[in-house]
Design a protein around this motif. Structure first.
Motif, PDB file in Angstrom:
ATOM      1  N   GLY A  40      -8.605  -6.283   5.487  1.00  0.00           N
ATOM      2  CA  GLY A  40      -7.475  -5.265   5.860  1.00  0.00           C
ATOM      3  C   GLY A  40      -6.678  -4.612   4.818  1.00  0.00           C
ATOM      4  N   GLY A  41      -7.328  -3.858   3.905  1.00  0.00           N
ATOM      5  CA  GLY A  41      -6.327  -3.106   3.045  1.00  0.00           C
ATOM      6  C   GLY A  41      -5.622  -2.219   3.535  1.00  0.00           C
ATOM      7  N   MET A  42      -4.352  -1.960   3.289  1.00  0.00           N
ATOM      8  CA  MET A  42      -3.466  -1.133   3.751  1.00  0.00           C
ATOM      9  C   MET A  42      -2.796  -0.216   2.665  1.00  0.00           C
ATOM     10  SD  MET A  42      -3.060  -3.063   6.851  1.00  0.00           S
ATOM     11  CE  MET A  42      -1.678  -3.417   7.772  1.00  0.00           C
ATOM     12  N   LEU A  43      -3.069   1.024   3.051  1.00  0.00           N
ATOM     13  CA  LEU A  43      -2.900   2.177   1.952  1.00  0.00           C
ATOM     14  C   LEU A  43      -1.158   2.700   2.567  1.00  0.00           C
ATOM     15  CD1 LEU A  43      -5.878   3.919   1.279  1.00  0.00           C
ATOM     16  CD2 LEU A  43      -4.662   2.708  -0.360  1.00  0.00           C
ATOM     17  N   VAL A  44      -0.377   2.427   1.775  1.00  0.00           N
ATOM     18  CA  VAL A  44       1.023   2.776   2.094  1.00  0.00           C
ATOM     19  C   VAL A  44       1.789   3.822   1.257  1.00  0.00           C
ATOM     20  CG1 VAL A  44       1.193   0.556   3.135  1.00  0.00           C
ATOM     21  CG2 VAL A  44       2.250   0.730   0.839  1.00  0.00           C
ATOM     22  N   GLY A  45       2.952   4.259   1.372  1.00  0.00           N
ATOM     23  CA  GLY A  45       3.481   5.358   0.686  1.00  0.00           C
ATOM     24  C   GLY A  45       4.685   4.403   0.154  1.00  0.00           C
ATOM     25  N   ASP A  46       5.933   5.383  -0.166  1.00  0.00           N
ATOM     26  CA  ASP A  46       6.901   4.748  -0.824  1.00  0.00           C
ATOM     27  C   ASP A  46       7.790   4.045   0.112  1.00  0.00           C
ATOM     28  OD1 ASP A  46       6.661   5.074  -3.892  1.00  0.00           O
ATOM     29  OD2 ASP A  46       6.653   7.306  -3.308  1.00  0.00           O
ATOM     30  N   ASP A  47       8.002   4.566   1.289  1.00  0.00           N
ATOM     31  CA  ASP A  47       9.112   4.446   2.441  1.00  0.00           C
ATOM     32  C   ASP A  47       8.305   3.438   3.241  1.00  0.00           C
ATOM     33  OD1 ASP A  47      10.997   4.300   4.323  1.00  0.00           O
ATOM     34  OD2 ASP A  47      10.785   6.478   4.531  1.00  0.00           O
ATOM     35  N   PRO A  48       8.773   2.295   3.472  1.00  0.00           N
ATOM     36  CA  PRO A  48       8.333   1.281   4.677  1.00  0.00           C
ATOM     37  C   PRO A  48       8.773   1.950   5.895  1.00  0.00           C
ATOM     38  CG  PRO A  48       9.736   0.199   2.874  1.00  0.00           C
ATOM     39  CD  PRO A  48       9.650   1.547   2.779  1.00  0.00           C
ATOM     40  N   ASP A  49       9.458   2.740   6.286  1.00  0.00           N
ATOM     41  CA  ASP A  49       9.674   3.135   7.504  1.00  0.00           C
ATOM     42  C   ASP A  49       8.952   4.751   7.782  1.00  0.00           C
ATOM     43  OD1 ASP A  49      11.421   1.223   8.271  1.00  0.00           O
ATOM     44  OD2 ASP A  49      13.036   2.155   7.135  1.00  0.00           O
ATOM     45  N   GLN A  50       8.167   5.143   6.736  1.00  0.00           N
ATOM     46  CA  GLN A  50       7.384   6.268   7.220  1.00  0.00           C
ATOM     47  C   GLN A  50       6.537   6.231   8.276  1.00  0.00           C
ATOM     48  OE1 GLN A  50       5.254   7.526   4.095  1.00  0.00           O
ATOM     49  NE2 GLN A  50       4.187   9.529   4.948  1.00  0.00           N
ATOM     50  N   THR A  91       5.600   3.032  10.334  1.00  0.00           N
ATOM     51  CA  THR A  91       4.520   1.782   9.980  1.00  0.00           C
ATOM     52  C   THR A  91       4.472   1.880   8.174  1.00  0.00           C
ATOM     53  OG1 THR A  91       2.741   3.441   9.649  1.00  0.00           O
ATOM     54  CG2 THR A  91       3.139   2.275  11.957  1.00  0.00           C
ATOM     55  N   GLY A  92       4.985   2.802   7.680  1.00  0.00           N
ATOM     56  CA  GLY A  92       4.530   3.077   6.220  1.00  0.00           C
ATOM     57  C   GLY A  92       3.285   3.466   5.929  1.00  0.00           C
ATOM     58  N   LEU A  93       2.610   3.485   6.594  1.00  0.00           N
ATOM     59  CA  LEU A  93       0.931   3.801   6.236  1.00  0.00           C
ATOM     60  C   LEU A  93       0.837   5.208   5.942  1.00  0.00           C
ATOM     61  CD1 LEU A  93      -0.981   1.683   8.908  1.00  0.00           C
ATOM     62  CD2 LEU A  93      -0.562   1.126   6.390  1.00  0.00           C
ATOM     63  N   VAL A  94      -0.204   5.652   4.848  1.00  0.00           N
ATOM     64  CA  VAL A  94      -0.389   6.959   4.755  1.00  0.00           C
ATOM     65  C   VAL A  94      -1.781   7.218   5.140  1.00  0.00           C
ATOM     66  CG1 VAL A  94       0.843   6.955   2.728  1.00  0.00           C
ATOM     67  CG2 VAL A  94      -1.525   6.349   2.296  1.00  0.00           C
ATOM     68  N   LEU A  95      -2.564   6.287   5.620  1.00  0.00           N
ATOM     69  CA  LEU A  95      -3.950   6.394   6.355  1.00  0.00           C
ATOM     70  C   LEU A  95      -3.911   5.264   7.299  1.00  0.00           C
ATOM     71  CD1 LEU A  95      -6.177   7.432   3.285  1.00  0.00           C
ATOM     72  CD2 LEU A  95      -5.605   8.738   5.759  1.00  0.00           C
ATOM     73  N   PRO A  96      -4.710   5.245   8.308  1.00  0.00           N
ATOM     74  CA  PRO A  96      -4.750   4.155   9.329  1.00  0.00           C
ATOM     75  C   PRO A  96      -5.520   3.319   8.720  1.00  0.00           C
ATOM     76  CG  PRO A  96      -5.228   6.173  10.493  1.00  0.00           C
ATOM     77  CD  PRO A  96      -5.197   6.407   8.963  1.00  0.00           C
ATOM     78  N   MET A  97      -5.325   2.072   9.383  1.00  0.00           N
ATOM     79  CA  MET A  97      -6.026   0.570   8.688  1.00  0.00           C
ATOM     80  C   MET A  97      -7.471   0.523   9.254  1.00  0.00           C
ATOM     81  SD  MET A  97      -4.996  -3.456   9.687  1.00  0.00           S
ATOM     82  CE  MET A  97      -6.242  -4.521   9.335  1.00  0.00           C
ATOM     83  N   GLU A 119     -10.602  11.252   2.772  1.00  0.00           N
ATOM     84  CA  GLU A 119      -9.404  11.921   2.925  1.00  0.00           C
ATOM     85  C   GLU A 119      -8.632  11.906   1.655  1.00  0.00           C
ATOM     86  OE1 GLU A 119      -8.054  12.813   5.891  1.00  0.00           O
ATOM     87  OE2 GLU A 119      -9.784  12.271   6.801  1.00  0.00           O
ATOM     88  N   PRO A 120      -8.960  12.581   0.654  1.00  0.00           N
ATOM     89  CA  PRO A 120      -8.618  12.313  -0.628  1.00  0.00           C
ATOM     90  C   PRO A 120      -7.058  13.005  -0.770  1.00  0.00           C
ATOM     91  CG  PRO A 120     -10.004  14.587  -0.522  1.00  0.00           C
ATOM     92  CD  PRO A 120     -10.183  13.686   0.829  1.00  0.00           C
ATOM     93  N   GLN A 121      -6.564  13.780  -0.188  1.00  0.00           N
ATOM     94  CA  GLN A 121      -5.193  14.550  -0.170  1.00  0.00           C
ATOM     95  C   GLN A 121      -4.103  13.183   0.366  1.00  0.00           C
ATOM     96  OE1 GLN A 121      -5.300  18.157   2.258  1.00  0.00           O
ATOM     97  NE2 GLN A 121      -5.386  19.418   0.299  1.00  0.00           N
ATOM     98  N   ALA A 122      -4.878  12.477   1.561  1.00  0.00           N
ATOM     99  CA  ALA A 122      -3.720  11.388   1.989  1.00  0.00           C
ATOM    100  C   ALA A 122      -3.796  10.214   0.904  1.00  0.00           C
ATOM    101  CB  ALA A 122      -4.177  11.041   3.385  1.00  0.00           C
ATOM    102  N   PHE A 123      -5.159  10.162   0.355  1.00  0.00           N
ATOM    103  CA  PHE A 123      -5.202   8.922  -0.585  1.00  0.00           C
ATOM    104  C   PHE A 123      -4.310   9.180  -1.832  1.00  0.00           C
ATOM    105  CE2 PHE A 123      -7.212   6.371  -3.811  1.00  0.00           C
ATOM    106  CZ  PHE A 123      -7.569   5.544  -3.352  1.00  0.00           C
ATOM    107  N   ALA A 124      -4.403  10.289  -2.179  1.00  0.00           N
ATOM    108  CA  ALA A 124      -3.525  10.682  -3.457  1.00  0.00           C
ATOM    109  C   ALA A 124      -2.173  10.233  -3.121  1.00  0.00           C
ATOM    110  CB  ALA A 124      -3.727  12.182  -3.932  1.00  0.00           C
ATOM    111  N   THR A 125      -1.537  10.494  -2.014  1.00  0.00           N
ATOM    112  CA  THR A 125      -0.235  10.021  -1.836  1.00  0.00           C
ATOM    113  C   THR A 125       0.013   8.625  -1.599  1.00  0.00           C
ATOM    114  OG1 THR A 125      -0.452  10.178   0.776  1.00  0.00           O
ATOM    115  CG2 THR A 125      -0.043  12.172  -0.358  1.00  0.00           C
ATOM    116  N   ALA A 126      -0.826   7.786  -1.770  1.00  0.00           N
ATOM    117  CA  ALA A 126      -0.494   6.372  -1.485  1.00  0.00           C
ATOM    118  C   ALA A 126       0.066   5.797  -2.756  1.00  0.00           C
ATOM    119  CB  ALA A 126      -2.135   5.589  -1.322  1.00  0.00           C
TER     120      ALA A 126
END
Length: 470
Positions: free
Chosen positions: A83-93, A96-102, A149-156
């Motif tokens: 269950g790898g979770m790709l998240v951004g800087d903000d836990p409240d974004q 969930t904080g996720l930049v891509l679904p799990m 999803e390269p653009q979203a991945f780049a924001t992780a």
């Protein structure tokens, strides 16, 4: 809620593949109250994924509910290893904080992705396992995300395991942890204590936060989150892989040189202090990590799915009667692997599961056959690690006493014991939050072998037909 409830100090979140459980536990690992949520999977885009908004609502509302009845002081999470979770800087974004679904690890991969991934995955100890079914392995999920999803991945900002996602979501602190990364993530080489080559080769080091011990106190729950949801100032701990923390429960009781056979969606067997050269990836063997990052020999097979394929719909209190088991054995009715998409211990068997002999007549015989089949699978798994050590059985299969009785009968002359209840993961996780170490007593009951005429001959024939070549 009485004295026992008043002693509960730890909130334990256990994220399994099928269910999410939130429990109030005493400091010595006794479960006092549990809330549960089905771990729902949603269709894409961009892929089938778990419903993290629903999980967030369940966790935060559940913590508030438990806190009204129990003096919660600590929070710790456990979870499965895919269950790898790709998240951004903000836990409240996005709540969930996720930049891509799990990713749901049981879904098929896009054409060509596996062929592109496999050459990058390194050797056995870089992976800790074979390249397994469907979308298993965090590294493979990351590769999928990066290419699709390269653009979203780049924001992780971070890639977090399930327990560390919840630690970050509640505390804001991002960390890595050895037992989760050692659970076939394909990111961490447990034996050599180094990142797998794919991390360096794909530039993923930027996504890997610093390590913390599973028991580490990362600080309090974020004050704004606590105020918003009416939560006490819980101390948030790193958390750990579910099966590894279950093994820790027995280590905390002073056990060593034993085999744990833990059952649920997966049959997971672990052994400490073993010769890692014995591990055979072609037969479902793995190299995992304990709470200190030391290697654990492991074996995996998807026993819960195999049970369901044979048993079909069953009541919760289904029990395998001795006379029904005896009848199945006498008439030679047996289930042979593998019904699911995971080969387990039988290379090339995926999708080839079948029932040999007279088919089971009705739900009782289907359940009994499934329990017998899963006992044979469990023994095959455990014996690959060590047939002679004491074995500890725990997990959901123990709800039917016939399972433990069959395993004990299949191990004539060897020591087999059972855990007193089926909350081994929650209990082990709660023990991570102890202020002091020392042994935590645990009463283990001997498994009473079922006396079934013809069982030894039946098992020998099953092994031959299943392709168990040990």
């Amino acid at each position: 809620m009485g004295t026992e409830a008043g002693a509960a100090t730890v909130a334990v979140l256990d994220v399994g593949k099928s269910n999410v459980k939130l429990s109030a536990c005493t400091a010595d690992g006794h479960v006092v109250e549990t809330l549960a949520l089905s771990n729902t999977v949603l269709d894409g885009p961009p892929w089938r994924h778990h419903d993290l908004p629903a999980q967030n609502a369940f966790v935060l509302e559940g913590l508030a509910s438990l806190a009204r009845h129990h003096p919660l002081v600590h929070f710790v999470a456990s979870g499965h290893g895919s269950g790898g979770m790709l998240v951004g800087d903000d836990p409240d974004q996005n709540g969930t904080g996720l930049v891509l679904p799990m990713v749901d690890y049981e879904q098929p991969l896009p054409p060509g992705l596996d062929a592109a991934y496999a050459p990058q995955s390194g050797g056995f100890f870089d992976r800790g396992s074979a390249v397994m079914m469907a979308a298993t392995h965090t590294a493979r999920q990351m590769f999928w995300a990066e290419t699709a999803e390269p653009q979203a991945f780049a924001t992780a900002r971070w890639c977090l395991g399930i327990p560390q996602y919840w630690a970050w979501r509640l505390s804001g602190q991002a960390v890595s942890e050895a037992s989760v990364l050692g659970a076939q993530s394909h990111l961490w080489n447990v034996r050599d204590k180094t990142w797998a080559p794919i991390v360096h080769n794909r530039g993923w080091g930027r996504l890997m936060p610093p390590f913390a011990r599973a028991a580490a106190d990362l600080g309090p729950i974020r004050p704004d989150l606590a105020r918003q949801h009416g939560l006490p100032p819980l101390r948030v701990h790193t958390g750990a892989h579910d099966s590894s923390v279950s093994f820790f429960r027995y280590q905390a009781a002073g056990l060593q040189d034993f085999v744990l056979v833990s059952t649920g969606t997966w049959i997971v067997c672990f052994a400490d202090r073993m010769n890692l050269d014995r591990l055979d990836e072609a037969r479902g063997m793995t190299c995992n990590a304990d709470m200190e990052g030391a290697p654990l020999g492991g074996v995996l097979t998807m026993g819960g799915r195999e049970y369901s394929a044979v048993a079909g719909a069953q009541p919760e209190n289904a029990r395998a009667a001795t006379d029904v088991l005896s009848r199945l054995i006498a008439q030679g009715t047996m289930a042979l692997p593998t019904f699911g998409t995971n080969d387990g211990q039988f290379p090339g068997s995926a999708g080839k599961g079948r029932i040999l002999g007279p088919p089971p007549a009705g739900p009782q015989e289907r359940h009994a056959l499934a329990v017998l089949y899963c006992a044979l699978l469990a023994v095959s798994c455990g014996e690959m690690l060590d047939p002679d050590r004491p074995w500890v059985l725990d997990g959901s299969f123990l709800r039917d006493p016939a399972f433990a009785g069959l395993v004990a009968a299949l191990r004539t002359g060897q020591k087999t014991v059972t855990a007193p209840e089926s909350y081994g993961i929650a209990a082990g996780a709660a023990l991570l939050c102890r202020a002091q170490g020392g042994r935590v007593p645990l009463d283990l009951a001997p498994a009473r072998a079922l006396g079934l005429p013809g069982l030894a001959e039946y098992a020998a024939r099953w092994r031959t037909l299943a392709g168990d070549t040990r």
